[in-house]
Design a protein around this motif. Structure first.
Motif, mmCIF file in Angstrom:
data_model
loop_
_atom_site.group_PDB
_atom_site.id
_atom_site.type_symbol
_atom_site.label_atom_id
_atom_site.label_comp_id
_atom_site.label_asym_id
_atom_site.label_seq_id
_atom_site.Cartn_x
_atom_site.Cartn_y
_atom_site.Cartn_z
ATOM 1 N N LEU A 47 0.862 -1.178 0.000
ATOM 2 C CA LEU A 47 0.000 0.000 0.000
ATOM 3 C C LEU A 47 0.903 1.234 0.000
ATOM 4 O O LEU A 47 1.645 1.469 0.954
ATOM 5 C CB LEU A 47 -0.916 0.013 1.221
ATOM 6 N N THR A 48 0.858 2.013 -1.085
ATOM 7 C CA THR A 48 1.690 3.210 -1.203
ATOM 8 C C THR A 48 0.931 4.430 -0.709
ATOM 9 O O THR A 48 -0.162 4.737 -1.202
ATOM 10 C CB THR A 48 2.119 3.427 -2.666
ATOM 11 N N ILE A 49 1.512 5.119 0.265
ATOM 12 C CA ILE A 49 0.900 6.326 0.821
ATOM 13 C C ILE A 49 1.766 7.529 0.475
ATOM 14 O O ILE A 49 2.915 7.627 0.905
ATOM 15 C CB ILE A 49 0.728 6.211 2.346
ATOM 16 N N SER A 50 1.212 8.438 -0.313
ATOM 17 C CA SER A 50 1.897 9.668 -0.683
ATOM 18 C C SER A 50 0.924 10.822 -0.477
ATOM 19 O O SER A 50 -0.075 10.934 -1.193
ATOM 20 C CB SER A 50 2.353 9.609 -2.147
ATOM 21 N N LEU A 51 1.182 11.643 0.512
ATOM 22 C CA LEU A 51 0.253 12.710 0.898
ATOM 23 C C LEU A 51 0.807 14.059 0.443
ATOM 24 O O LEU A 51 1.562 14.705 1.160
ATOM 25 C CB LEU A 51 0.046 12.696 2.422
ATOM 26 N N LYS A 52 0.384 14.488 -0.736
ATOM 27 C CA LYS A 52 0.947 15.701 -1.325
ATOM 28 C C LYS A 52 -0.039 16.868 -1.383
ATOM 29 O O LYS A 52 0.322 17.968 -1.759
ATOM 30 C CB LYS A 52 1.442 15.419 -2.746
ATOM 31 N N THR A 53 -1.288 16.618 -1.035
ATOM 32 C CA THR A 53 -2.297 17.675 -1.106
ATOM 33 C C THR A 53 -2.863 17.951 0.274
ATOM 34 O O THR A 53 -2.600 17.221 1.240
ATOM 35 C CB THR A 53 -3.447 17.265 -2.050
ATOM 36 N N ASN A 54 -3.653 19.005 0.371
ATOM 37 C CA ASN A 54 -4.339 19.304 1.624
ATOM 38 C C ASN A 54 -5.210 18.114 2.018
ATOM 39 O O ASN A 54 -5.766 17.428 1.151
ATOM 40 C CB ASN A 54 -5.215 20.547 1.467
ATOM 41 N N ILE A 55 -5.330 17.899 3.314
ATOM 42 C CA ILE A 55 -6.123 16.776 3.812
ATOM 43 C C ILE A 55 -7.374 17.312 4.504
ATOM 44 O O ILE A 55 -7.314 17.761 5.655
ATOM 45 C CB ILE A 55 -5.307 15.908 4.787
ATOM 46 N N PRO A 56 -8.517 17.299 3.819
ATOM 47 C CA PRO A 56 -9.760 17.728 4.461
ATOM 48 C C PRO A 56 -10.268 16.653 5.408
ATOM 49 O O PRO A 56 -9.724 15.541 5.450
ATOM 50 C CB PRO A 56 -10.709 17.923 3.274
ATOM 51 N N GLU A 57 -11.301 16.957 6.157
ATOM 52 C CA GLU A 57 -11.870 15.967 7.076
ATOM 53 C C GLU A 57 -12.526 14.821 6.313
ATOM 54 O O GLU A 57 -12.442 13.673 6.711
ATOM 55 C CB GLU A 57 -12.896 16.626 8.006
ATOM 56 N N ARG A 58 -13.202 15.161 5.217
ATOM 57 C CA ARG A 58 -13.862 14.153 4.386
ATOM 58 C C ARG A 58 -13.383 14.280 2.952
ATOM 59 O O ARG A 58 -13.112 15.377 2.472
ATOM 60 C CB ARG A 58 -15.388 14.339 4.404
ATOM 61 N N THR A 59 -13.298 13.165 2.259
ATOM 62 C CA THR A 59 -12.919 13.188 0.853
ATOM 63 C C THR A 59 -13.960 13.970 0.061
ATOM 64 O O THR A 59 -15.158 13.674 0.147
ATOM 65 C CB THR A 59 -12.811 11.762 0.284
ATOM 66 N N PRO A 60 -13.542 14.985 -0.696
ATOM 67 C CA PRO A 60 -14.497 15.800 -1.458
ATOM 68 C C PRO A 60 -15.237 14.987 -2.511
ATOM 69 O O PRO A 60 -14.696 14.036 -3.073
ATOM 70 C CB PRO A 60 -13.606 16.860 -2.128
ATOM 71 N N ASN A 61 -16.475 15.387 -2.753
ATOM 72 C CA ASN A 61 -17.281 14.754 -3.789
ATOM 73 C C ASN A 61 -16.983 15.466 -5.106
ATOM 74 O O ASN A 61 -17.708 16.362 -5.527
ATOM 75 C CB ASN A 61 -18.767 14.868 -3.425
ATOM 76 N N ASN A 62 -15.880 15.088 -5.740
ATOM 77 C CA ASN A 62 -15.402 15.796 -6.926
ATOM 78 C C ASN A 62 -14.959 14.812 -8.009
ATOM 79 O O ASN A 62 -13.831 14.324 -7.981
ATOM 80 C CB ASN A 62 -14.243 16.723 -6.552
ATOM 81 N N PRO A 63 -15.836 14.511 -8.969
ATOM 82 C CA PRO A 63 -15.481 13.551 -10.015
ATOM 83 C C PRO A 63 -14.421 14.076 -10.979
ATOM 84 O O PRO A 63 -13.888 13.313 -11.776
ATOM 85 C CB PRO A 63 -16.816 13.323 -10.745
ATOM 86 N N LEU A 64 -14.099 15.376 -10.939
ATOM 87 C CA LEU A 64 -13.075 15.931 -11.821
ATOM 88 C C LEU A 64 -11.688 15.878 -11.190
ATOM 89 O O LEU A 64 -10.719 16.326 -11.798
ATOM 90 C CB LEU A 64 -13.409 17.384 -12.175
ATOM 91 N N ALA A 65 -11.602 15.362 -9.981
ATOM 92 C CA ALA A 65 -10.309 15.328 -9.284
ATOM 93 C C ALA A 65 -9.290 14.541 -10.084
ATOM 94 O O ALA A 65 -9.556 13.452 -10.585
ATOM 95 C CB ALA A 65 -10.481 14.697 -7.898
ATOM 96 N N GLY A 66 -8.112 15.127 -10.193
ATOM 97 C CA GLY A 66 -7.028 14.464 -10.911
ATOM 98 C C GLY A 66 -6.970 14.797 -12.385
ATOM 99 O O GLY A 66 -6.011 14.423 -13.075
ATOM 100 N N LEU A 67 -7.990 15.519 -12.896
ATOM 101 C CA LEU A 67 -8.001 15.878 -14.309
ATOM 102 C C LEU A 67 -7.374 17.249 -14.521
ATOM 103 O O LEU A 67 -7.467 18.126 -13.674
ATOM 104 C CB LEU A 67 -9.438 15.894 -14.846
ATOM 105 N N ASP A 68 -6.747 17.442 -15.669
ATOM 106 C CA ASP A 68 -6.145 18.719 -16.044
ATOM 107 C C ASP A 68 -6.900 19.243 -17.252
ATOM 108 O O ASP A 68 -6.780 18.713 -18.354
ATOM 109 C CB ASP A 68 -4.659 18.527 -16.375
ATOM 110 N N PHE A 69 -7.701 20.282 -17.036
ATOM 111 C CA PHE A 69 -8.522 20.817 -18.119
ATOM 112 C C PHE A 69 -8.207 22.288 -18.330
ATOM 113 O O PHE A 69 -8.336 23.099 -17.410
ATOM 114 C CB PHE A 69 -10.010 20.637 -17.780
ATOM 115 N N LEU A 70 -7.753 22.628 -19.528
ATOM 116 C CA LEU A 70 -7.412 24.004 -19.888
ATOM 117 C C LEU A 70 -6.421 24.623 -18.905
ATOM 118 O O LEU A 70 -6.470 25.821 -18.614
ATOM 119 C CB LEU A 70 -8.688 24.872 -19.954
ATOM 120 N N GLY A 71 -5.545 23.809 -18.373
ATOM 121 C CA GLY A 71 -4.520 24.324 -17.464
ATOM 122 C C GLY A 71 -4.966 24.421 -16.027
ATOM 123 O O GLY A 71 -4.177 24.759 -15.144
#
Length: 591
Positions: A47-71
Motif C-alpha cells: 500500500l503506497t501512501i503519498s500525501l501531497k495535497t491538503n487533507i480535508p476531514e472528508r474526501t471531497p465529492n469531486n469527479p473531476l479530481a485528478g483531471l487537467d482541463f485548460l490548465g
C-alpha cells in the motif's frame, strides 16, 4: 442597432459559457464512470501512501479530481476519514504485506498528522512492515515517517530538522500609509487576532501565549520522534537547536534515518520483502485507489447492519451564517444536521468533529444552541481536529465529553470586532468627501467614512462585553465550572489539547475513533453504524459558481505566488467588519 448587437454578443457569450460548463459536466460523467472500476489488490501487495495535497476531514465529492482541463488541474484530495479507514483495513487485509510511505509534503495541521501517525502505529501491531523513503523530509513528513521500520533518504536529498516557528503578518504599516485606522473593540488580554491591524509587532501577552503553546506543540513532536527512533528528547532538541543536520549523511549519523538510498534501491528492498523477483514490477496499490475500493467508513466496517446509528457530524472551516459548504461551517447547514440527527430515532449518539479556527460569534451561538438541545436527548461527543478554537470551542463546549489531540489548538475564548476609519484615506488620499442627513443620532453608526465617537465606541464595547459574557457563561455551564474560572483561563488565550486537558477545557486526549468509542459506550451500543452528516453537496450543484471561483483562485495564486496568503487574509478581514468575531489570529506556523 447598437442594442441589437449588444444582445447578440451577450447571447454568444452566454452560449460559450454554457458550452464550457457542459463540457465540464461530460468530463465529470466520464470521470465518474471510470472511477467506478473496481481495483484488484493482488497478493503480496504494497500500500503506497503519498500525501501531497491538503487533507480535508472528508474526501471531497469531486469527479473531476485528478483531471487537467485548460490548465486548471483539479487536485485529487483524500479526506482524513478515508486515510484512516484505509490504513485500518490494510492492517487485516491479507493481500497487503506492508506500507510504503513516500514523497509526502504533509500539507496538514499537527493534529491531523497525529491521527495518521497513530493509525500507522496501530497498523504495525499486525507485524506488517512500514518503509519510508523521500528525497525531501519536512519536519511534518518526518513526524509520520519516524514510526516506520526503516526510514531512508536520497543521498543527495534534503532533511529539515530545525525546530518550529510561528509568524504573524502585521498590516498596520500598510494601513498607516493608506490613511486607514483600524478601530478595535475586543475583550481578552490574549485575543490577538486584532493585533495585526493596530500593532507593528506582537504584544507581550501574545508573545507569552504563542511561546507557551508552540513549546507544547514542539514537545509533542519531540516526544513522538524520541519514542519511535529511541533517541532522547534532549538529544533531539540539541540537534535542532544547533542545526547539526545539514545533509542526509548527518541525519544518518544522528540515527534520524536508517540509510541513504536511491529510489531503485528502496524498491528492490520492497520486492525482497514481498518475495517478488527483482526483474519484475512491484505489486502495489496507491492509497486513493485502495480507499475507493475498500468502501470503508471511519470504523473500517461499511457493511455492518444495525438499526442503531451514530451520527458523525463534520464541522470544518471558518464559522459563518448561512449554508456554508464542505470547507466552511455554515450555521444553517450544521444546525440542520444536528436537528436531523436529534430527531432521527435510529441515531443513538452524535460525534461532532470540529476542525475550526472560529468565525462569527452569532453563527457560533446558533450552532451551540443546537448542540445543547441535542445533548438533552442523546449523547454528544466532540472530537477536535487541528483547531477547535474561539468559535470552534464555542460550538464544542456544550458536549457531554470533549476529545482533543495533544497538538490540537483550542481555547481562545474571547470576542472582538474591527471597524475601519477610512476618513483620511477617502478625504486626503482620494479627495472624496461625504455629506448627508439622518433621522437619529446613531443612524449612521458603523459608517467607515468617519471615526467613531466616544459614545459610539462605548456602545460597541458594551456589545462585545455582552458577547464575551455569553461565551464564558456557555463554557462555564458546559464544563461545569464557575464563570470566574473560565474568565481566568479565557481572555482569548490559546491552548494546546495537552494544556487544555490540565485546565479542564477538554476531557480526554484521543483521536476520532476514541470519540466514536466513547459515544457508543455512553449510548450503550455494541452494534452500530456510522452515518455522516451533513450530506455532501453534489459536485454539479452550483457548478457555474464553483468553476468561476476555481478559475479566479487559480489565476490569483498564479499571479501572486506566496503573496496570495496576504490577499486571502485581507479578504477575510472584509467579512469581519462590524460583525463580532470569535476566531484565532492570523498565524503561520512552520513545522
Amino acid at each position: 442597432m447598437k442594442q441589437f448587437f449588444k444582445f447578440v454578443l451577450a447571447t454568444i457569450v452566454g452560449m460559450i459559457a454554457v458550452g464550457v460548463i457542459m463540457l465540464f459536466v461530460v468530463i465529470g460523467i466520464i470521470a465518474t464512470a471510470t472511477s467506478d472500476k473496481k481495483v484488484t489488490v493482488e497478493d503480496n501487495s504494497i500500500l503506497t501512501i503519498s500525501l501531497k495535497t491538503n487533507i480535508p476531514e472528508r474526501t471531497p465529492n469531486n469527479p473531476l479530481a485528478g483531471l487537467d482541463f485548460l490548465g486548471f488541474e483539479e487536485e485529487k484530495q483524500l479526506g482524513l476519514n478515508d486515510i484512516l479507514a484505509s490504513i485500518k483495513k490494510a492492517k487485516t487485509d491479507d493481500h497487503i504485506k506492508g506500507i510504503y510511505l513516500t514523497d509526502s509534503y504533509l500539507m496538514a495541521g499537527q493534529a491531523t498528522a497525529e491521527e495518521i501517525r497513530n493509525a500507522l502505529i496501530d497498523f504495525k501491531k499486525s507485524k506488517k512492515f512500514i518503509i519510508a523513503y523521500s528525497e525531501v523530509y519536512t519536519q511534518g513528513f518526518y513526524y509520520l515517517a519516524s514510526v516506520a521500520d526503516k526510514v531512508y533518504i536520497n543521498p543527495k536529498g534534503i532533511f529539515e530538522f530545525a525546530g518550529m516557528s510561528s509568524q504573524i503578518t502585521f498590516f498596520k504599516g500598510a494601513l498607516d500609509k493608506l490613511g486607514i485606522e483600524a478601530q478595535i473593540i475586543k475583550v481578552g488580554t490574549y485575543k490577538s487576532a486584532v493585533e495585526p491591524f493596530f500593532l507593528n509587532k506582537m504584544s507581550d501577552a501574545n508573545r507569552q501565549q504563542v511561546t507557551s503553546y508552540l513549546g507544547s506543540l514542539y514537545n509533542q513532536f519531540l516526544t513522538g520522534v524520541s519514542t519511535s527512533r529511541k533517541i532522547s528528547k534532549d538529544s533531539l532538541y540539541v540537534m535542532a537547536n544547533e542545526l547539526r543536520v545539514h545533509y542526509p549523511a548527518d541525519a544518518l549519523k544522528y540515527k534520524l534515518v536508517d540509510g541513504l538510498k536511491y529510489k531503485d534501491e528502496v524498491l528492490d528492498e520492497l520486492k525482497k520483502r514481498t518475495d517478488i523477483s527483482l526483474s519484475k514490477d512491484l505489486k502495489g496499490v496507491d492509497l486513493a485507489a485502495y480507499a475507493k475500493d475498500s468502501g470503508a467508513d471511519e470504523t473500517g466496517d461499511k457493511d455492518k447492519d444495525s438499526g442503531n446509528q451514530i451520527a458523525m457530524i463534520y464541522a470544518s472551516g471558518e464559522i459563518n451564517g448561512g449554508q456554508g459548504d464542505d470547507n466552511t461551517i455554515g450555521s444553517e447547514r450544521i444546525s440542520a444536521a444536528l436537528r436531523k440527527a436529534r430527531l432521527n430515532d435510529k441515531v443513538k449518539a452524535v460525534v461532532l468533529r470540529v476542525n475550526s479556527p472560529g468565525g462569527s460569534s452569532l453563527a457560533s451561538d446558533v450552532i451551540w444552541r443546537e448542540v445543547s438541545l441535542t445533548k438533552k436527548v442523546k449523547p454528544v461527543i466532540v472530537s477536535m481536529g487541528d483547531y477547535a478554537a474561539s468559535g470552534g470551542y464555542y460550538i464544542s463546549c456544550a458536549a457531554d465529553s470533549i476529545f482533543a489531540e495533544p497538538n490540537t489548538v483550542t481555547g481562545s475564548i474571547g470576542i472582538f470586532a474591527i471597524l475601519p476609519n477610512m476618513q483620511n484615506f477617502l478625504n486626503n488620499k482620494l479627495g472624496i468627501t461625504f455629506d448627508g442627513v439622518k433621522t437619529g443620532k446613531f443612524a449612521d453608526l458603523g459608517d467607515v467614512s468617519r471615526p467613531l465617537t466616544p459614545e459610539e465606541h462605548a456602545i460597541l464595547q458594551d456589545e462585545i462585553n455582552h458577547g464575551y459574557d455569553d461565551f464564558t457563561k456557555a463554557v462555564a455551564t458546559g464544563r461545569k465550572k464557575s464563570q470566574e474560572y473560565i474568565n481566568s483561563i479565557g481572555q482569548g488565550r490559546v491552548w494546546t489539547g495537552e494544556q487544555a486537558l490540565k485546565i479542564g477545557l477538554v476531557d480526554r486526549l484521543g483521536n476520532i475513533n476514541d470519540a466514536i468509542a466513547s459515544a457508543a459506550k455512553k449510548a450503550k451500543l455494541k452494534d452500530y453504524k456510522l452515518v455522516a452528516y451533513p450530506e455532501q453537496k453534489g459536485f454539479f450543484k452550483g457548478l457555474t459558481n464553483d468553476v468561476e471561483t476555481r478559475v479566479k483562485t487559480h489565476m490569483l495564486k498564479s499571479e501572486l505566488g506566496d503573496s496570495y496568503q496576504y490577499y486571502s487574509q485581507m479578504k477575510t478581514l472584509q467579512g469581519m467588519i462590524r460583525v463580532p468575531q470569535a476566531r484565532l489570529p492570523f498565524v503561520t506556523e512552520k513545522w
